[in-house]
Motif scaffolding. Structure first.
Motif, PDB file in Angstrom:
ATOM      1  N   VAL A  77       0.894  -1.359  -0.057  1.00 25.10           N
ATOM      2  CA  VAL A  77      -0.013  -0.107   0.064  1.00 25.10           C
ATOM      3  C   VAL A  77       1.064   1.167  -0.037  1.00 25.10           C
ATOM      4  N   TYR A  78       1.110   2.111  -1.166  1.00 21.10           N
ATOM      5  CA  TYR A  78       1.341   3.159  -0.873  1.00 21.10           C
ATOM      6  C   TYR A  78       0.726   3.997  -0.200  1.00 21.10           C
ATOM      7  N   ARG A  79       1.245   5.074   0.440  1.00 23.05           N
ATOM      8  CA  ARG A  79       0.736   6.675   1.295  1.00 23.05           C
ATOM      9  C   ARG A  79       1.379   7.916   0.824  1.00 23.05           C
ATOM     10  N   GLY A  80       0.667   8.777   1.600  1.00 24.68           N
ATOM     11  CA  GLY A  80       1.441  10.026   0.793  1.00 24.68           C
ATOM     12  C   GLY A  80       2.359  10.565  -0.533  1.00 24.68           C
ATOM     13  N   LEU A  81       3.643  10.130  -1.432  1.00 22.55           N
ATOM     14  CA  LEU A  81       3.545   9.948  -2.754  1.00 22.55           C
ATOM     15  C   LEU A  81       3.320   8.956  -3.109  1.00 22.55           C
ATOM     16  N   GLY A  82       3.485   8.284  -3.007  1.00 25.13           N
ATOM     17  CA  GLY A  82       2.286   6.913  -4.242  1.00 25.13           C
ATOM     18  C   GLY A  82       4.426   6.688  -3.909  1.00 25.13           C
ATOM     19  N   ARG A  83       3.928   5.951  -4.956  1.00 24.87           N
ATOM     20  CA  ARG A  83       4.695   4.744  -5.700  1.00 24.87           C
ATOM     21  C   ARG A  83       6.189   5.340  -5.956  1.00 24.87           C
ATOM     22  N   CYS A  84       6.320   6.085  -6.885  1.00 27.12           N
ATOM     23  CA  CYS A  84       7.414   7.355  -8.289  1.00 27.12           C
ATOM     24  C   CYS A  84       8.243   8.355  -7.039  1.00 27.12           C
ATOM     25  N   GLN A  85       8.391   7.946  -5.684  1.00 32.24           N
ATOM     26  CA  GLN A  85       8.957   8.738  -4.922  1.00 32.24           C
ATOM     27  C   GLN A  85      10.250   9.596  -5.903  1.00 32.24           C
ATOM     28  N   CYS A  86      10.864   9.177  -6.400  1.00 36.08           N
ATOM     29  CA  CYS A  86      12.149   9.589  -6.520  1.00 36.08           C
ATOM     30  C   CYS A  86      12.079  10.546  -7.478  1.00 36.08           C
ATOM     31  N   CYS A  87      11.116  10.625  -8.559  1.00 37.14           N
ATOM     32  CA  CYS A  87      10.359  11.302  -9.886  1.00 37.14           C
ATOM     33  C   CYS A  87      10.236  12.679  -8.903  1.00 37.14           C
ATOM     34  N   PHE A  88       9.212  12.344  -7.647  1.00 34.83           N
ATOM     35  CA  PHE A  88       8.813  13.416  -7.410  1.00 34.83           C
ATOM     36  C   PHE A  88       9.966  14.424  -6.228  1.00 34.83           C
ATOM     37  N   TRP A  89      10.948  13.828  -5.987  1.00 30.09           N
ATOM     38  CA  TRP A  89      12.323  14.506  -5.582  1.00 30.09           C
ATOM     39  C   TRP A  89      12.637  15.044  -6.217  1.00 30.09           C
ATOM     40  N   LEU A  90      12.898  13.984  -7.338  1.00 28.77           N
ATOM     41  CA  LEU A  90      13.776  14.676  -9.029  1.00 28.77           C
ATOM     42  C   LEU A  90      12.845  16.279  -9.015  1.00 28.77           C
ATOM     43  N   ALA A  91      11.806  16.104  -8.955  1.00 30.99           N
ATOM     44  CA  ALA A  91      11.285  16.908  -9.714  1.00 30.99           C
ATOM     45  C   ALA A  91      10.833  18.840  -8.697  1.00 30.99           C
ATOM     46  N   VAL A  92      11.200  18.166  -7.302  1.00 31.92           N
ATOM     47  CA  VAL A  92      11.329  19.568  -6.321  1.00 31.92           C
ATOM     48  C   VAL A  92      12.886  20.065  -6.430  1.00 31.92           C
ATOM     49  N   ALA A  93      13.715  19.223  -6.524  1.00 36.03           N
ATOM     50  CA  ALA A  93      15.113  19.919  -7.215  1.00 36.03           C
ATOM     51  C   ALA A  93      15.434  20.509  -7.694  1.00 36.03           C
ATOM     52  N   PHE A  94      14.730  19.689  -8.671  1.00 36.28           N
ATOM     53  CA  PHE A  94      15.083  20.714 -10.220  1.00 36.28           C
ATOM     54  C   PHE A  94      13.862  22.723  -9.692  1.00 36.28           C
ATOM     55  N   ASP A  95      12.668  22.249  -9.432  1.00 34.64           N
ATOM     56  CA  ASP A  95      12.154  23.624  -9.265  1.00 34.64           C
ATOM     57  C   ASP A  95      12.950  24.042  -8.039  1.00 34.64           C
TER      58      ASP A  95
END
Length: 178
Positions: free
Chosen positions: A4-22
């Motif tokens: 069960v994925y909560r919060g950020l979902g399955r692709c957490q590395c893509c989320f953090w890369l997007a935040v870092a790029f922003d």
């Protein structure tokens, strides 16, 4: 059992890369706006580009977290239910008919040489025994000559390769003095 994925979902590395790029893009952009350097325009453009590239990671994160129930995937990936009632016979027959027609068209292109962009010769060469032989791929030498503006010969160059006659008109380029 699936995790069960909560919060950020399955692709957490893509989320953090997007935040870092922003964050990186915003920092570079703000440095270009508020710091007095001679290359401020480069920093402004670079920051905007980095923020734009973060959209790629946001799209990956979003599309990686889309959940589609298996019931909706059945028809898209070829998983057909066996108990669809009276329509399974008709839809199966239509699917088989469609498959036969498309494979027949595909095979006819393969037999006839297909729309490959290469010119094909309609005539086959005859061997010494009189049997028909299709021409094989061979290397063709093409010579080019420069044409001076004084030559105005309206003749065409003719080349004969593997029983194919190709005619090409002669062209010349006029050069005006500058």
């Amino acid at each position: 059992m699936e995790p069960v994925y909560r919060g950020l979902g399955r692709c957490q590395c893509c989320f953090w890369l997007a935040v870092a790029f922003d964050i990186l893009g915003l920092v570079v952009l703000l440095i270009g706006v508020f710091v007095n350097v001679f290359f401020y325009d480069l920093l402004i453009y670079a920051g905007a580009i980095v923020i734009f590239l973060s959209l790629v990671w946001w799209v990956f994160w979003y599309s990686g977290n889309i959940e589609v129930p298996p019931a909706e995937l059945e028809d898209d990936v070829g998983l057909l239910k066996k108990d669809k009632g009276g329509l399974s016979g008709i839809s199966g027959a239509l699917r088989r008919f469609s498959s036969r027609v498309s494979s027949g068209i595909r095979n006819s292109f393969r037999r006839n040489g297909g729309p490959s962009g290469r010119p094909t010769c309609a005539r086959a060469q005859r061997s010494a025994t009189g049997a028909s032989v299709t021409p094989q791929a061979e290397q063709v030498a093409v010579s080019m000559a420069t044409v001076s503006p004084q030559e105005n010969f309206p003749h065409a160059a003719v080349s004969s390769v593997a029983a194919c006659t190709i005619q090409m008109p002669r062209t010349s380029t006029e050069i005006s003095p500058t």
